[in-house]
Design an enzyme around this catalytic site. Sequence first.
Site, PDB file in Angstrom:
ATOM      1  CB  CYS A 157      -0.945  -0.003   1.200  1.00 33.42           C
ATOM      2  SG  CYS A 157      -2.249  -1.214   0.994  1.00 33.42           S
TER       3      CYS A 157
HETATM    4  C1  LIG Z   1     -11.250  -5.447   7.487  1.00 34.58           C
HETATM    5  C2  LIG Z   1     -12.162  -4.649   8.413  1.00 34.58           C
HETATM    6  C3  LIG Z   1     -13.005  -3.717   7.576  1.00 34.58           C
HETATM    7  C4  LIG Z   1     -13.089  -5.582   9.175  1.00 34.58           C
HETATM    8  O1  LIG Z   1     -13.865  -4.828  10.073  1.00 34.58           O
HETATM    9  P1  LIG Z   1     -14.003  -5.251  11.614  1.00 34.58           P
HETATM   10  O2  LIG Z   1     -14.947  -4.335  12.244  1.00 34.58           O
HETATM   11  O3  LIG Z   1     -12.613  -5.344  12.166  1.00 34.58           O
HETATM   12  O4  LIG Z   1     -14.677  -6.666  11.473  1.00 34.58           O
HETATM   13  P2  LIG Z   1     -14.317  -8.024  12.198  1.00 34.58           P
HETATM   14  O5  LIG Z   1     -13.459  -8.827  11.276  1.00 34.58           O
HETATM   15  O6  LIG Z   1     -13.808  -7.811  13.588  1.00 34.58           O
HETATM   16  O7  LIG Z   1     -15.758  -8.630  12.293  1.00 34.58           O
HETATM   17  C5  LIG Z   1     -16.801  -8.033  13.060  1.00 34.58           C
HETATM   18  C6  LIG Z   1     -18.047  -8.868  12.919  1.00 34.58           C
HETATM   19  O8  LIG Z   1     -18.546  -8.768  11.584  1.00 34.58           O
HETATM   20  C7  LIG Z   1     -18.615 -10.075  11.000  1.00 34.58           C
HETATM   21  N1  LIG Z   1     -18.212  -9.981   9.577  1.00 34.58           N
HETATM   22  C8  LIG Z   1     -16.966 -10.019   9.067  1.00 34.58           C
HETATM   23  N2  LIG Z   1     -17.017  -9.925   7.720  1.00 34.58           N
HETATM   24  C9  LIG Z   1     -18.328  -9.847   7.398  1.00 34.58           C
HETATM   25  C10 LIG Z   1     -19.019  -9.723   6.171  1.00 34.58           C
HETATM   26  N3  LIG Z   1     -18.367  -9.675   4.996  1.00 34.58           N
HETATM   27  N4  LIG Z   1     -20.361  -9.638   6.205  1.00 34.58           N
HETATM   28  C11 LIG Z   1     -21.027  -9.676   7.369  1.00 34.58           C
HETATM   29  N5  LIG Z   1     -20.429  -9.774   8.565  1.00 34.58           N
HETATM   30  C12 LIG Z   1     -19.090  -9.864   8.561  1.00 34.58           C
HETATM   31  C13 LIG Z   1     -17.629 -10.925  11.773  1.00 34.58           C
HETATM   32  O9  LIG Z   1     -17.997 -12.282  11.698  1.00 34.58           O
HETATM   33  C14 LIG Z   1     -17.792 -10.366  13.166  1.00 34.58           C
HETATM   34  O10 LIG Z   1     -18.923 -10.897  13.768  1.00 34.58           O
HETATM   35  P3  LIG Z   1     -18.922 -11.251  15.340  1.00 34.58           P
HETATM   36  O11 LIG Z   1     -18.728  -9.908  16.016  1.00 34.58           O
HETATM   37  O12 LIG Z   1     -20.265 -11.851  15.535  1.00 34.58           O
HETATM   38  O13 LIG Z   1     -17.773 -12.170  15.554  1.00 34.58           O
HETATM   39  C15 LIG Z   1     -11.316  -3.863   9.438  1.00 34.58           C
HETATM   40  O14 LIG Z   1     -10.709  -4.719  10.360  1.00 34.58           O
HETATM   41  C16 LIG Z   1     -10.272  -2.999   8.836  1.00 34.58           C
HETATM   42  O15 LIG Z   1     -10.543  -2.112   8.064  1.00 34.58           O
HETATM   43  N6  LIG Z   1      -9.016  -3.165   9.186  1.00 34.58           N
HETATM   44  C17 LIG Z   1      -8.001  -2.292   8.699  1.00 34.58           C
HETATM   45  C18 LIG Z   1      -7.069  -2.973   7.802  1.00 34.58           C
HETATM   46  C19 LIG Z   1      -7.366  -2.921   6.344  1.00 34.58           C
HETATM   47  O16 LIG Z   1      -8.390  -2.616   5.846  1.00 34.58           O
HETATM   48  N7  LIG Z   1      -6.349  -3.292   5.624  1.00 34.58           N
HETATM   49  C20 LIG Z   1      -6.455  -3.431   4.217  1.00 34.58           C
HETATM   50  C21 LIG Z   1      -5.148  -3.738   3.646  1.00 34.58           C
HETATM   51  S1  LIG Z   1      -4.062  -2.369   3.891  1.00 34.58           S
END
Ligand SMILES: CC(C)(COP(=O)(O)OP(=O)(O)OC[C@H]1O[C@@H](n2cnc3c(N)ncnc32)[C@H](O)[C@@H]1OP(=O)(O)O)[C@@H](O)C(=O)NCCC(=O)NCCS
Length: 374
Positions: A157
């Site tokens: 990135c």
């Molecule tokens: C990837 C990202 C958007 C995920 O968001 P998050 O809020 O951390 O989500 P989580 O993985 O913790 O999941 C939260 C909940 O949503 C659910 N969930 C995950 N993906 C899902 C999807 N596609 N659809 C519906 N629910 C989903 C999970 O199962 C979890 O449920 P639970 O609380 O019952 O266990 C976030 O972690 C993020 O942006 N991280 C930064 C890193 C990044 O984007 N890097 C990219 C490369 S540089």
Amino acid sequence: MSTEVVISGAGLWRPLHTITNEELVASYNAWVDRHNAEQAAAIAAGTLEAKPHSSAEFIEKASGIRSRYTYVKDGTLEVERMRPRIPHRGEDELSHQAEMALNAARIALANAGKTGSDIDMVIVSCAYTERSYPAIAIEVQHALGIEGFGFDMLVACSAATFALQRACDALKAGSARGVLVINPELTSPQVNYCDRDSHFIFGDVSTAIVLERADTCRSAHSYTVLGSRAVTLYSNNIRSNFGYVARAEDTDPFGTDNLFHQNGRKVFKEVCPMAADHLEAQIAAVGLTIPDIRRWWLHQANINMNQLITRRLLGRDATAREAPIVLDEFANTASAGSIIAFCLYHEDLAAGDHGVICSFGAGYSIGSLVVRKR
Ligand SMILES: CC(C)(COP(=O)(O)OP(=O)(O)OC[C@H]1O[C@@H](n2cnc3c(N)ncnc32)[C@H](O)[C@@H]1OP(=O)(O)O)[C@@H](O)C(=O)NCCC(=O)NCCS
């Protein structure tokens, strides 16, 4: 001779196709239903967990993404395939990434009022290149009739900001007169469209920037680079492992462990403070303060990350004008995100206004440039 280095042209090329969250989720959920039906016995026996559905609402709320561009849409939404079907090109044809690169490079050159004869260094810098050699940059150099040299570099990135820093250094040192930095982010082939955690994250795009010395610049919109900084810190939390050694290791190069995967929560927690600290230090290093910065062209991985970083820096929420978000239209386009924001939101700045281009991502890697409108 002036050693003031300027950004004198920017170019953004959007692929022709889009995939909305709704389309992506419909296809993923159909794939899950089929998978769960095929594995019904194991799921009933308790040896395998049924895969849950994805949701368009979750994606938008968790990331800010509504849609993404894709270089080739064919195949990606097919439950039988779940990846793009990109037509193979032979060795005598222009490669896909060179084509994407040229589309953005020509726009950047036109905006800078330059032609290939004004450029002598081409850097193609992105998260993935489609082959090892000859460099995509040399193919682009050839297509534009540029005399000089080109090379590819990969910094996930932060590939764009790191390449911009290389360009600044070369211009200051006199090893180049004019530099094209191009980011043909063809991310879709590495997305695991069968992985609920990451199937929504990436989009394809191509961006380009022309840099030169101030004394040759004739552009209507140009920016003096006041300073740049690149930092890396090793982390396993964002990985893409596929590579040529798999052939010798007798492993599947495209097994799910080898496609993009991350520990998103950890990335979020660790990278946000790193990026905020980096920006604070870099802005101070060029003699400015946070309120001096009119525009934050930040990496576009997740809207919540950007809001957290700017809130920490400004002590309040940034306006959409101060810190533009392009995730809704483009999704995460790896290194191109901050450059897309720059391309779309720079012409309204007045002479003397300051802005920061900043990337953060896998590696970890953070890169930034503080610029002043001329
Ligand atoms: C990837 C990202 C958007 C995920 O968001 P998050 O809020 O951390 O989500 P989580 O993985 O913790 O999941 C939260 C909940 O949503 C659910 N969930 C995950 N993906 C899902 C999807 N596609 N659809 C519906 N629910 C989903 C999970 O199962 C979890 O449920 P639970 O609380 O019952 O266990 C976030 O972690 C993020 O942006 N991280 C930064 C890193 C990044 O984007 N890097 C990219 C490369 S540089």
